[in-house]
Design a protein around this motif. Sequence first.
Motif, PDB file in Angstrom:
ATOM      1  N   ASN A  29      -0.382  -4.374  -1.160  1.00 58.51           N
ATOM      2  CA  ASN A  29      -0.786  -3.384  -2.165  1.00 58.51           C
ATOM      3  C   ASN A  29      -1.853  -2.456  -1.614  1.00 58.51           C
ATOM      4  O   ASN A  29      -1.856  -1.249  -1.892  1.00 58.51           O
ATOM      5  CB  ASN A  29      -1.295  -4.081  -3.430  1.00 58.51           C
ATOM      6  CG  ASN A  29      -0.176  -4.746  -4.201  1.00 58.51           C
ATOM      7  OD1 ASN A  29       1.000  -4.384  -4.046  1.00 58.51           O
ATOM      8  ND2 ASN A  29      -0.510  -5.734  -5.027  1.00 58.51           N
ATOM      9  N   LEU A  30      -2.752  -3.028  -0.816  1.00 60.62           N
ATOM     10  CA  LEU A  30      -3.798  -2.210  -0.223  1.00 60.62           C
ATOM     11  C   LEU A  30      -3.209  -1.198   0.762  1.00 60.62           C
ATOM     12  O   LEU A  30      -3.603  -0.020   0.764  1.00 60.62           O
ATOM     13  CB  LEU A  30      -4.803  -3.116   0.492  1.00 60.62           C
ATOM     14  CG  LEU A  30      -6.017  -2.412   1.138  1.00 60.62           C
ATOM     15  CD1 LEU A  30      -6.832  -1.677   0.078  1.00 60.62           C
ATOM     16  CD2 LEU A  30      -6.881  -3.420   1.878  1.00 60.62           C
ATOM     17  N   LEU A  33      -1.517   1.486  -1.174  1.00 55.14           N
ATOM     18  CA  LEU A  33      -2.494   2.375  -1.778  1.00 55.14           C
ATOM     19  C   LEU A  33      -3.042   3.356  -0.748  1.00 55.14           C
ATOM     20  O   LEU A  33      -3.213   4.552  -1.035  1.00 55.14           O
ATOM     21  CB  LEU A  33      -3.636   1.549  -2.381  1.00 55.14           C
ATOM     22  CG  LEU A  33      -4.737   2.338  -3.121  1.00 55.14           C
ATOM     23  CD1 LEU A  33      -4.141   3.098  -4.305  1.00 55.14           C
ATOM     24  CD2 LEU A  33      -5.840   1.401  -3.586  1.00 55.14           C
ATOM     25  N   ILE A  37      -2.755   7.404  -0.953  1.00 53.50           N
ATOM     26  CA  ILE A  37      -3.938   8.258  -0.868  1.00 53.50           C
ATOM     27  C   ILE A  37      -3.797   9.253   0.280  1.00 53.50           C
ATOM     28  O   ILE A  37      -4.133  10.432   0.145  1.00 53.50           O
ATOM     29  CB  ILE A  37      -5.206   7.389  -0.689  1.00 53.50           C
ATOM     30  CG1 ILE A  37      -5.466   6.579  -1.960  1.00 53.50           C
ATOM     31  CG2 ILE A  37      -6.416   8.261  -0.357  1.00 53.50           C
ATOM     32  CD1 ILE A  37      -6.598   5.583  -1.817  1.00 53.50           C
TER      33      ILE A  37
END
Length: 626
Positions: A29-30, A33, A37
């Motif tokens: 998930n990181l 993300l 971004i």
Amino acid sequence: MSRSVFSYVRGGLGRVWRFIDASRRAVMNLIFLVIVIALLYAIFGGGAKPLGDKTMLVLNLNGQLVEQAPGGAKLAALANLGEDNVRRYIQLRDVLRVLDNAARDPDIAGALLLVDEMEGGGPAMQREIAAAIDRFRAGGKRVVAWGSNYNQGQYQIAAHASEVYLHPMGTVILDGYGKYRTYYREALDKLGVTVNLLKVGNFKSAAEPLVANGPSPAAMEAEAYLNNDLWNRYLQDVEQARKLPSGTIARGIDNLPALMEQHGGNLARLAQGIKLVDGLKTRDEIRVLVLKHGVPDPENKSFRQVGFDEYLARLAPRLSGDAIGVVMAVGEIGDGIAAPGSIGGLSTSNLIRMAREDDNIKAIVLRVDSPGGSAFGSELIRRELELTRAAGKPVVVSMGNLAASGGYWISMASDEVIADASTITGSIGVFALFPTFDKVMDKLGIHSGGQPTTWLGDAGNPTRPMDPRFGQLLQSSINHVYAEFTTKAAQARKSTPEKIDAVAQGRVWTGAQAQDRGLVDTLGSFNDAVRSAARRAKLGADPRIVYIERETTRFDKLLDFFGAPQAVADLVDAAVARQVGSVLAPAGIPAGMAGHVVKELNWLNEMTAQKKPFMALTHCLCGVPE
């Protein structure tokens, strides 16, 4: 009830697994993300770093200058980001786009032009880039050219810079156009190979090296007329750009031995002495000079600059609205499907059809750089352009270095034909080659036999002498194709077959000579063709341009990206070199010359490998003048 040992172990393992799984999901998930971004930043808040004031454009043309990169523009862009030993392609369209946009960019103060490692090109392409440099300079921006050496093509571009510099140990090589050709008739006779040539056109001399021991008078006349026009145009262009008196370069070549003595054998000093260059400087001295036109970049210990590739990446294409569709017809013409960098009758026709059926495409520019090839493939393309015009969409042809024979055939269905003055065009003629190896078979003691039901059965067998009746059939077919060629040319040029025949007969012309003979409409550049198409389609002065190109398959891209085609080519070259060393070297022929011989004679082998017994060729078998 007390819990068993196994239940404790199972519970512990479960907790460990849940921790690992949760950690995995958290990390994924990181990562997701971060990607989101980064994408949002690139789209809305990032992009290229703004250029500073007085940035210098470094136009380093270190690669093969081409109209269309093999494999397509996207694959070429990837290759240009790769290793130094990967073959690099620089598309003419990209050079023109960079120069024209940089000319209008207030942050670009000038340009440093480096052509040391530029390969290929040709007179028409070089003139296009030279004209773009003139447009860049017209806005008051200086161009400094530097090279360790300049060959003839590189110098034609560099001569248009504001200042031209050469390394103190360098040279400028200007030797004119035209080379000696190699003729193989006697060698083929000794081997027992008979090349049956069937043609129409007194000047259709493309296959003469295979059937004669020297050029025919007609071939020598045509070649001299063509090369002299190209050379005089080159001299005029360079001398005007350098503000030299007319005849300076010709006198320099005529008096070269004496001039060499006068300058102590120093070629660089000689080039400066006759004002081909403004000065002699090393690379570090050029860096100091360019600093005067720009601003220092302390971080990189140089001047503030932006490279060719980086600046090109900043130029975002326009993605919507009415447009002009550009179809590239580059390379030899075949019948079927071909990747970018070559022409397939079917694939190029499909591209034209796509452009015609696209409501956003209001006109087509066909950019031609081709020596010709298959008459059938050429007609497929011409017919598709004819249908495009009938559908109400204008078609303008822009001729590059070559638009000869089949390259001229595909140019005939257009509203306007625009050629550069140095384009090689014409060669309206047809020929077929039918090599036979029956004498070779006899020498080896190999024989053939059989009982076909008709004389035509296996008439195209190269291991037997050509039947005179079969030769008559071939010649009749060639005559028919030539009649089709001249008739279609007459209709396109609003002339008569007789008048076209008078300037045809397989003879090649420069663009300027072709215009004088009514074979092209206008002398101009690719940009002139775009403007003509925009005017005819009522699109305004700054139309959107879309290149209609067939991308290669994913498998082909994968192979190309990892260098497989080049690896195959290297293997073939190595095999040829070994063959040359074992067969021709004992005869005292240098390996380089032997390689050239093998390459030319291999064309005969490719002809016999065709599935058809023969092919009507509208091909000039010519290349870009060097």
